[in-house]
Design a protein around this motif. Structure first.
Motif, PDB file in Angstrom:
ATOM      1  N   ASP A  76      49.586 -48.424  29.764  1.00  0.00           N
ATOM      2  CA  ASP A  76      49.427 -47.002  29.051  1.00  0.00           C
ATOM      3  C   ASP A  76      49.198 -46.192  30.242  1.00  0.00           C
ATOM      4  O   ASP A  76      49.124 -44.904  29.751  1.00  0.00           O
ATOM      5  N   THR A  91      40.645 -44.410  19.632  1.00  0.00           N
ATOM      6  CA  THR A  91      41.771 -42.755  19.885  1.00  0.00           C
ATOM      7  C   THR A  91      42.697 -43.705  19.421  1.00  0.00           C
ATOM      8  O   THR A  91      42.432 -44.766  18.951  1.00  0.00           O
ATOM      9  N   ASN A  92      44.387 -43.230  19.495  1.00  0.00           N
ATOM     10  CA  ASN A  92      44.979 -43.629  18.595  1.00  0.00           C
ATOM     11  C   ASN A  92      45.414 -44.539  19.320  1.00  0.00           C
ATOM     12  O   ASN A  92      46.967 -44.379  19.553  1.00  0.00           O
ATOM     13  N   SER A  93      44.967 -44.554  20.580  1.00  0.00           N
ATOM     14  CA  SER A  93      45.668 -45.941  21.483  1.00  0.00           C
ATOM     15  C   SER A  93      45.336 -47.090  21.050  1.00  0.00           C
ATOM     16  O   SER A  93      43.887 -47.678  20.849  1.00  0.00           O
ATOM     17  N   ARG A  94      46.265 -48.680  22.239  1.00  0.00           N
ATOM     18  CA  ARG A  94      45.407 -49.388  21.978  1.00  0.00           C
ATOM     19  C   ARG A  94      43.952 -49.987  23.127  1.00  0.00           C
ATOM     20  O   ARG A  94      43.682 -51.245  23.191  1.00  0.00           O
ATOM     21  N   VAL A  95      44.320 -49.235  24.313  1.00  0.00           N
ATOM     22  CA  VAL A  95      43.294 -48.747  25.100  1.00  0.00           C
ATOM     23  C   VAL A  95      41.965 -48.153  24.537  1.00  0.00           C
ATOM     24  O   VAL A  95      42.069 -47.187  24.627  1.00  0.00           O
ATOM     25  N   LEU A 100      42.892 -34.095  17.670  1.00  0.00           N
ATOM     26  CA  LEU A 100      42.307 -34.807  18.356  1.00  0.00           C
ATOM     27  C   LEU A 100      40.938 -34.796  19.432  1.00  0.00           C
ATOM     28  O   LEU A 100      40.347 -35.531  19.145  1.00  0.00           O
ATOM     29  N   GLN A 101      40.874 -33.356  19.159  1.00  0.00           N
ATOM     30  CA  GLN A 101      39.164 -32.583  19.076  1.00  0.00           C
ATOM     31  C   GLN A 101      37.985 -32.455  18.204  1.00  0.00           C
ATOM     32  O   GLN A 101      37.367 -32.414  18.219  1.00  0.00           O
ATOM     33  N   ASN A 120      48.558 -41.184  25.266  1.00  0.00           N
ATOM     34  CA  ASN A 120      46.900 -41.098  23.781  1.00  0.00           C
ATOM     35  C   ASN A 120      46.396 -41.092  24.600  1.00  0.00           C
ATOM     36  O   ASN A 120      45.754 -42.035  23.931  1.00  0.00           O
ATOM     37  N   LEU A 126      48.583 -29.961  17.978  1.00  0.00           N
ATOM     38  CA  LEU A 126      47.934 -30.710  17.772  1.00  0.00           C
ATOM     39  C   LEU A 126      47.347 -31.652  17.859  1.00  0.00           C
ATOM     40  O   LEU A 126      46.154 -32.196  17.980  1.00  0.00           O
ATOM     41  N   SER A 127      46.903 -30.675  19.618  1.00  0.00           N
ATOM     42  CA  SER A 127      45.153 -30.742  19.848  1.00  0.00           C
ATOM     43  C   SER A 127      44.423 -30.764  19.081  1.00  0.00           C
ATOM     44  O   SER A 127      42.512 -31.394  19.620  1.00  0.00           O
ATOM     45  N   GLU A 130      51.918 -23.809  13.524  1.00  0.00           N
ATOM     46  CA  GLU A 130      51.616 -23.481  14.482  1.00  0.00           C
ATOM     47  C   GLU A 130      50.796 -24.299  15.683  1.00  0.00           C
ATOM     48  O   GLU A 130      49.968 -24.278  16.360  1.00  0.00           O
ATOM     49  N   PHE A 178      42.139 -47.252  13.308  1.00  0.00           N
ATOM     50  CA  PHE A 178      42.579 -45.668  13.676  1.00  0.00           C
ATOM     51  C   PHE A 178      42.796 -44.561  12.599  1.00  0.00           C
ATOM     52  O   PHE A 178      42.832 -45.334  11.456  1.00  0.00           O
ATOM     53  N   VAL A 213      38.355 -47.596  24.863  1.00  0.00           N
ATOM     54  CA  VAL A 213      36.718 -47.894  26.619  1.00  0.00           C
ATOM     55  C   VAL A 213      35.515 -48.764  25.411  1.00  0.00           C
ATOM     56  O   VAL A 213      35.419 -48.797  24.954  1.00  0.00           O
ATOM     57  N   GLY A 214      34.959 -48.564  27.296  1.00  0.00           N
ATOM     58  CA  GLY A 214      33.704 -49.432  26.487  1.00  0.00           C
ATOM     59  C   GLY A 214      33.223 -50.766  27.126  1.00  0.00           C
ATOM     60  O   GLY A 214      34.360 -51.149  28.132  1.00  0.00           O
ATOM     61  N   ARG A 215      33.047 -52.278  27.101  1.00  0.00           N
ATOM     62  CA  ARG A 215      32.903 -53.415  27.823  1.00  0.00           C
ATOM     63  C   ARG A 215      34.300 -54.653  26.865  1.00  0.00           C
ATOM     64  O   ARG A 215      33.635 -54.600  25.973  1.00  0.00           O
ATOM     65  N   GLU A 241      34.171 -42.479  28.677  1.00  0.00           N
ATOM     66  CA  GLU A 241      33.725 -41.795  27.035  1.00  0.00           C
ATOM     67  C   GLU A 241      32.732 -40.306  26.690  1.00  0.00           C
ATOM     68  O   GLU A 241      33.383 -40.002  26.390  1.00  0.00           O
ATOM     69  N   GLY A 262      33.074 -56.236  33.228  1.00  0.00           N
ATOM     70  CA  GLY A 262      33.561 -55.564  32.238  1.00  0.00           C
ATOM     71  C   GLY A 262      33.889 -53.871  31.754  1.00  0.00           C
ATOM     72  O   GLY A 262      34.699 -54.146  30.617  1.00  0.00           O
ATOM     73  N   TYR A 263      32.583 -53.338  32.449  1.00  0.00           N
ATOM     74  CA  TYR A 263      32.432 -51.779  31.933  1.00  0.00           C
ATOM     75  C   TYR A 263      33.812 -51.547  32.748  1.00  0.00           C
ATOM     76  O   TYR A 263      34.836 -50.836  32.903  1.00  0.00           O
ATOM     77  N   LYS A 289      36.771 -34.354  16.586  1.00  0.00           N
ATOM     78  CA  LYS A 289      36.505 -36.471  16.668  1.00  0.00           C
ATOM     79  C   LYS A 289      35.203 -35.859  16.959  1.00  0.00           C
ATOM     80  O   LYS A 289      34.263 -35.656  17.269  1.00  0.00           O
ATOM     81  N   ALA A 343      51.699 -35.756  19.901  1.00  0.00           N
ATOM     82  CA  ALA A 343      51.702 -34.773  20.410  1.00  0.00           C
ATOM     83  C   ALA A 343      51.833 -34.948  22.012  1.00  0.00           C
ATOM     84  O   ALA A 343      52.072 -34.638  22.226  1.00  0.00           O
TER      85      ALA A 343
END
Lengths: 446, 416
Positions: B311, A90-94, A81-82, B191, A77-78, A74, A55, A96-98, B167, B242-243, A84, B7
């Motif tokens: 999360d 993203t910054n997490s362990r979760v 993230l944008q 996050n 911080l958003s 000031e 990440f 998206v995807g298969r 996505e 899977g998705y 991008k 954030a």
């Protein structure tokens, strides 16, 4: 701002090895100054780290390192993230995807865990019972008149098992016509309940009507014992051939003095138009008070054959089984709580003989004070049944075949096909020894 | 090693602090008092602590949309409609915008439904933009703070990202104009782009009368260990699996389809609510989005929710200590769900059931009409009240501009 745009450009073109090339080829940086080379070196190092870690560690770190030189502390911080690219990380362990579908090597139930789960279920249900069930459970005093006959074992087994399942304390008073017998005693000992076995001198008679009267007398004797021993609880009349639902015992806990339940009357019909099971029970008005009784009307059953038998069995009176009383009702006067005024003199009933024929309802002067149970009689909580073998039927005592049976008869026709002497034939010496067929034997005790 | 995103860490570290004390109510069921990290706040009364001004938008933003499709009143995104109705008649409403602490913009962005009843989010960014342009030009309050003291209800799948596909939602990000506003949304995942700091997570709408009418007596023994009804594979959109649900629902099915303790299937029984009341654990796995109305149903019916969504941020997370009430299972631990659930000590299970039995807990998950004290509307107002007083940075200097009105995809800039 320049540095920020540099970062953006490198991210957009991130192809691994081409990072440096694009930096050099791109003309975002006019001339390589030492500080910018230094920052680029740091940045490329962080790129490598982030490639490994996955990440944008570098982006965050460098933003904060370089934020001291900016004049907009000031900035939200958003924004970060944008800015991008179209990467889905993203910054997490979760992510998206298969994803793979995780299946463990042996995806079947583990018996130890099933046992543990059942223990948890039991614990939760006990808690529920203590929260929503009855707060002060009363002892159930079950009064059963019985006598030794072929079907006694059948009926008493049913009653015994029902009483063993009752979650409250049970005192089982068994009154036996013809005196106490070992058969009955050994039977009720198996229950493990607290039992009082009473003997009644008269022997059971053959007629249905006579049986009714005798059973009433036997129940009154049991009530005398309740009075004398000052048993505290709810008295229910559990005839040995009846069948009770477990809700019956929960429902009778709410009786204050005198309650009535609906009883389903199960009769063998000669098979004509009547298709509904008659119910004996209280009938209430809209405010929940008893205004009348549903009684079993024998007229439709006629007077012939079975109908006649039924008529004699039921008459127009109500069965004891449909009523429950608080045991304090039968206690002696002045010894306990005040009895309600609508109860007649109990001692007269118990010690005398008059009240026997009228049934237990004769105890109350005012029938409207009877409490209807089971949602005002709408729920049938027990079933009344009278099934007996023929009066001359014999059965092995204790249901143990010790000596050979009286009559054995060879079967003339068996449902299985003719197979020859391969079947083991067990022969028994009997008094009338007849030559037996090779098809095996059947013995009938009638 | 994980570096948290700075954030969003404020929202999450609040979850680690909670205190509970037990006491017996006068009813027969003992319950425990619920105190989250913000304290014992479920029963706070927001009246008197804040004032909300409701903008009068033309009815094309709200009433006309509802008239076109009255299904919006019963689906799970109906919170935006009921919120407006509640605020219009609530004592916190003020007609004087000068004294208002918060400003509410009633725009129904989740009411454009397909024939099946699913909301289409394609016009929502434009609708929102148009509403904001309207209030920015007709009232001075938007420009005063660039929306930092305004709040919006965006109950769609991914909140203000306005897309049902994750996505694409991440790609769009939160609508740029809503950068500084407070968002009241059902979506919550740590996050994640679509959850901004300071948002208030609310439960999805579940019809209160329908659920009340299916209550069964409390003495009915709970005989089902784990209960779940719903899809495991979304054959229409993701046939191989899977998705959908990141493979978690499929994992539940594959591992436990023959386990007698798990009553799971895809049927739609008519006794769904009654069955939940006969179960100890109810699975609440993620679907296409991490939130679902199952959580609300589980809380109402006293079934311990088993939350399988990494999360996730649950509703009113600072007021309700979800860790003590539900069971959280990581998606990677789904194959061992039976071991996890059977190894929970019975005292813990009973305590969770007591917490669930607390009536203020059930009230906080509902949107009853008319509003009752302690319900979800009031929790939203409590959350807004806890954010007061506004920081100095909220008020911009005259002429100062922070928002970029032309940011975002070009298609969003078209007028609505």
């Amino acid at each position: 701002m320049k540095l920020l745009s540099t970062f953006r450009f490198t991210y957009l073109n991130r192809r691994g090895t081409t990072t440096f090339r694009s930096l050099v080829d791109g003309s975002f940086i006019p001339k390589p100054s030492p500080s910018s080379i230094f920052w680029l070196a740091i940045h490329s190092l962080c790129c490598l780290i982030s490639l490994i870690l996955g990440f944008r560690f570098s982006h965050v770190l460098l933003f904060f390192l370089s934020s001291t030189s900016f004049t907009t502390p000031e900035v939200n911080l958003s924004h970060l993230l944008q800015v991008k690219p179209n990467v889905t990380i993203t910054n997490s362990r979760v992510t998206v995807g298969r994803h793979g579908i995780r299946i463990r090597p042996w995806p079947h139930p583990n018996p130890t865990e099933v046992v543990k789960a059942h223990q948890l279920l039991k614990r939760v249900q006990n808690e529920q019972k203590s929260l929503h069930g009855v707060t002060n459970p009363k002892t159930v005093i079950a009064v059963t008149p019985t006598y030794v006959r072929t079907f006694q074992a059948l009926h008493l087994t049913g009653v015994m098992h029902s009483l063993m399942l009752v979650p409250y304390d049970v005192v089982w008073i068994v009154v036996e016509a013809g005196g106490k017998s070992n058969e009955t005693a050994s039977f009720i000992k198996k229950s493990g309940l607290k039992t009082i076995h009473l003997g009644f001198e008269e022997k059971m008679v053959d007629t249905w009507e006579g049986r009714r009267r005798l059973e009433s007398k036997m129940r009154i004797k049991a009530l005398k014992v309740v009075r004398d021993e000052k048993l505290d609880g709810v008295v229910v009349f559990v005839d040995d051939s009846n069948m009770h639902s477990m809700e019956f015992f929960d429902e009778v806990q709410s009786v204050r003095w005198f309650g009535a339940v609906s009883v389903g009357i199960l009769l063998a019909r000669s098979g004509n138009e009547l298709s509904m099971v008659p119910i004996q029970g209280p009938s209430c008005d809209s405010s929940g008070k008893v205004v009348g009784w549903h009684v079993f009307d024998t007229k439709p059953y006629g007077t012939n054959g079975k109908g006649g038998v039924m008529k004699m069995m039921m008459g127009s009176k109500m069965e004891w089984a449909g009523f429950v009383l608080n045991s304090r009702l039968v206690w002696e006067e002045g010894g306990g709580d005040d009895r309600p005024s609508w109860v007649k003199d109990v001692d007269k009933l118990l010690d005398g003989d008059e009240g026997v024929d009228d049934g237990v309802l004769s105890l109350v002067k005012d029938a409207s004070m009877v409490e209807p149970l089971g949602s005002c009689g709408r729920r049938v909580l027990l079933w009344w049944l009278r099934v007996e073998a023929r009066a001359d039927s014999k059965f092995p005592p204790g249901w143990i075949i010790k000596s050979p049976l009286d009559i054995t008869v060879a079967s003339k026709k068996t449902p299985w096909s003719d197979s020859s002497s391969k079947l083991p034939v067990v022969t028994k010496e009997t008094k009338n020894s007849k030559p037996r067929g090779s098809k095996g034997k059947s013995s009938k005790g009638t | 090693m994980k570096l948290p995103s700075w954030a969003l860490i404020f929202l999450t570290c609040n979850l680690t602090f909670s205190t509970i004390s037990a006491f017996r109510l006068s009813r027969s069921q003992p319950t425990e008092r619920i105190s989250g990290s913000a304290g014992d706040v479920l029963e706070d009364d927001p009246v008197g602590r804040l004032k909300v001004f409701v903008y009068e938008l033309p009815s094309k933003y709200n009433k006309k949309i509802l008239q076109k499709d009255p299904r919006c009143l019963t689906h799970m995104f109906a919170a935006e409609i009921y919120m407006q109705r509640f605020l219009l008649s609530s004592p916190v409403r003020t007609l004087n915008p000068e004294e208002a602490d918060w400003f509410y913009v009633p725009v129904y962005t989740t009411c454009d439904l397909t024939p099946n009843g699913l909301p289409l989010p394609f016009k929502s960014p434009r609708m929102m933009r148009s509403a904001i342009q309207l209030i920015a030009s007709n009232w001075p309050y938007w420009n005063r703070t660039e929306g930092a003291d305004h709040f919006f209800v965006v109950p769609h799948d991914f909140g203000a990202c306005f897309h049902y596909q994750e996505e694409k939602a991440i790609g769009r990000g939160i609508l740029p104009l809503l950068q500084r506003a407070t968002l009241v949304q059902t979506f919550g995942q740590r996050n994640h782009v679509c959850l901004k700091e300071g948002s208030i997570t609310v439960p999805p709408y579940a019809p209160p009368q329908k659920m009340q009418s299916h209550l069964i007596p409390g003495k009915t023994p709970r005989s089902i260990f784990v209960y779940f009804r719903g899809l495991f594979y979304d054959v229409g959109n993701d046939p191989e699996g899977g998705y959908y649900a990141r493979g978690a629902r499929a994992a539940v099915w594959e591992n436990f389809k023959d386990n007698p303790l798990f009553d799971i299937s895809t049927e739609h029984p008519t006794t769904y609510y009654e069955d939940m009341q006969r179960a100890i654990f109810c699975l609440c796995p993620l679907g296409w989005a991490p939130w679902s109305p199952r959580l609300v149903e589980a809380v109402i019916f006293g079934c311990i929710p088993v939350i399988i969504a990494d999360d996730i941020v649950l509703p009113f997370a600072d007021a309700i200590p979800w860790e003590d009430i539900g069971v959280f299972v990581d998606e990677k631990d789904v194959p061992y769900l039976d071991t996890i659930l059977t190894s929970i000590p019975p005292e813990v299970i009973l305590r969770k059931q007591r917490l669930l039995a607390n009536p203020s807990m059930k009230q906080a998950m509902l949107f009853p009409q008319p509003a009752q004290p302690g319900d979800a509307f009031h929790q939203v107002l409590n959350g807004l009240a806890r954010k007061l007083p506004h920081d100095r940075s909220v008020y911009l200097r005259p002429g100062e501009k922070v928002l970029n009105w032309t940011a975002g995809p070009v298609a969003d800039l078209k007028p609505w």
